[in-house]
Write a protein that holds these residues in place. Structure first.
Motif, PDB file in Angstrom:
ATOM      1  N   GLN A 282      89.195  33.034   8.537  1.00 55.19           N
ATOM      2  CA  GLN A 282      90.198  32.884   9.596  1.00 55.19           C
ATOM      3  C   GLN A 282      89.816  33.691  10.832  1.00 55.19           C
ATOM      4  N   LEU A 283      89.312  34.905  10.621  1.00 55.26           N
ATOM      5  CA  LEU A 283      88.881  35.728  11.749  1.00 55.26           C
ATOM      6  C   LEU A 283      87.761  35.066  12.543  1.00 55.26           C
ATOM      7  N   LEU A 284      86.851  34.411  11.846  1.00 56.88           N
ATOM      8  CA  LEU A 284      85.728  33.770  12.526  1.00 56.88           C
ATOM      9  C   LEU A 284      86.221  32.724  13.522  1.00 56.88           C
ATOM     10  N   TYR A 285      87.098  31.855  13.079  1.00 55.31           N
ATOM     11  CA  TYR A 285      87.623  30.817  13.964  1.00 55.31           C
ATOM     12  C   TYR A 285      88.498  31.412  15.059  1.00 55.31           C
ATOM     13  N   THR A 286      89.350  32.366  14.700  1.00 57.83           N
ATOM     14  CA  THR A 286      90.248  32.978  15.677  1.00 57.83           C
ATOM     15  C   THR A 286      89.471  33.732  16.744  1.00 57.83           C
ATOM     16  N   ASN A 287      88.448  34.493  16.326  1.00 56.25           N
ATOM     17  CA  ASN A 287      87.652  35.246  17.295  1.00 56.25           C
ATOM     18  C   ASN A 287      86.879  34.316  18.228  1.00 56.25           C
ATOM     19  N   TRP A 288      86.329  33.237  17.674  1.00 57.32           N
ATOM     20  CA  TRP A 288      85.626  32.281  18.537  1.00 57.32           C
ATOM     21  C   TRP A 288      86.573  31.700  19.588  1.00 57.32           C
ATOM     22  N   LEU A 289      87.741  31.270  19.138  1.00 59.69           N
ATOM     23  CA  LEU A 289      88.706  30.696  20.075  1.00 59.69           C
ATOM     24  C   LEU A 289      89.170  31.714  21.104  1.00 59.69           C
ATOM     25  N   ASN A 290      89.430  32.928  20.677  1.00 55.91           N
ATOM     26  CA  ASN A 290      89.993  33.937  21.570  1.00 55.91           C
ATOM     27  C   ASN A 290      88.959  34.464  22.560  1.00 55.91           C
TER      28      ASN A 290
END
Length: 308
Positions: A282-290
């Motif tokens: 989840q962090l991977l996707y969230t960090n990429w988006l953010n």
């Protein structure tokens, strides 16, 4: 904040049942903010499953996200109903004049083929070339990562002696990267592939950098130094049961396949698998988006993809 997807998409009900904030198209039209525009090129045969898995990971974002689903016109999908594809998917010809904040290119079960032998390879190359000028940041997953790093940077793939199959421990090699902000020193991620991209080839390219690796599974995450392209060589979007479903499918076909490692308790396939990768996935996707989409994409969407 919510993720915006079509009202009737099968993933909508599944995500709502998980208390994930899904915004319908009707409600979204009454908000006066610009959503992030994401294009999901889904190359997986089980498209509905993959849609749901990736949309689940995209749901935790700082802004409303509008996702458009893309299929290749040069390949006929045999595992997804034509009605579903006609209702929810578009083709490249329909979006080639548009701009997007982000693009996600999924994996595909074709890694044993040479890239040029894949029937939709010319179309995929056209899409990846288009992304240079029409997409702010692109996230490539598994075979999509191998295809992307080969097309953009000439990094080859290599066949493995046996399938890389299971959930493997990894370590971050570039701790300062915002992409892995919040990751544990040792984290886990699923892999399911017959080929690999080697760390030495990535390190030798001046436009690329390694982010995370595994002693057992090899390279997990790499990116371009300009942050326009990200390459994830595993499957962080996988559900708890996905590797089990792949294993059971292959056993039912009479194939000789090893039990996915570090997945079932005591490597016993009769026992319920344990998830150990959800939080970092989840962090991977969230960090990429953010950090690489939301905070840096131009407000004028027509400027997305135009490098300064």
């Amino acid at each position: 904040m919510p993720i915006r997807i079509p009202d009737a998409l099968p993933a909508t009900a599944a995500l709502e049942n998980e208390n994930i904030f899904v915004m319908t198209e009707h409600r979204a039209m009454h908000q006066d903010i610009r959503p992030l525009r994401l294009l999901l090129l889904n190359l997986m045969p089980t498209k509905i499953t993959t849609e749901t898995q990736i949309l689940r990971k995209l749901s935790n974002t700082p802004l409303q996200v509008e996702v458009e689903l893309l299929q290749t016109a040069s390949h006929d999908s045999k595992n997804t109903a034509a009605e579903h594809l006609e209702t929810f998917y578009t083709t490249f010809d329909a979006v080639r004049d548009e701009h997007f904040d982000g693009l996600i290119i999924t994996g595909a079960p074709v890694e044993r083929l040479e890239f040029e032998a894949v029937d939709y390879w010319p179309e995929l190359c056209e899409i990846m070339e288009w992304s240079k000028t029409h997409v702010h940041s692109t996230l490539h997953i598994c075979w999509g990562a191998q295809a992307g790093i080969y097309y953009h940077y000439g990094v080859p793939k290599h066949e493995l002696p046996e399938k890389m199959f299971g959930v493997f421990p990894h370590e971050v090699v570039k701790r300062t990267s915002p992409l892995v902000r919040g990751f544990d020193d040792r984290f886990f991620a699923p892999h399911s592939r017959f080929t690999e991209v080697r760390a030495a080839d990535i390190e030798a390219h001046p436009a690329l950098e390694l982010i995370a690796v595994s002693d057992e599974a090899g390279v997990y995450v790499a990116k371009s130094t300009d942050s326009q392209n990200f390459f994830v060589f595993g499957h962080p979007e996988y559900d708890r049961e996905t590797l089990k479903a792949e294993y059971d499918r292959d056993i039912a076909k009479g194939m000789s396949i090893a039990v996915p490692v570090h997945y079932f308790p005591d490597d016993d396939p009769t026992r319920e698998p344990v998830s150990t990768w959800f939080s970092c996935a989840q962090l991977l996707y969230t960090n990429w988006l953010n950090y690489y989409v939301y905070q840096t994409t131009p407000y004028d969407i027509t400027r997305a993809g135009q490098l300064s």
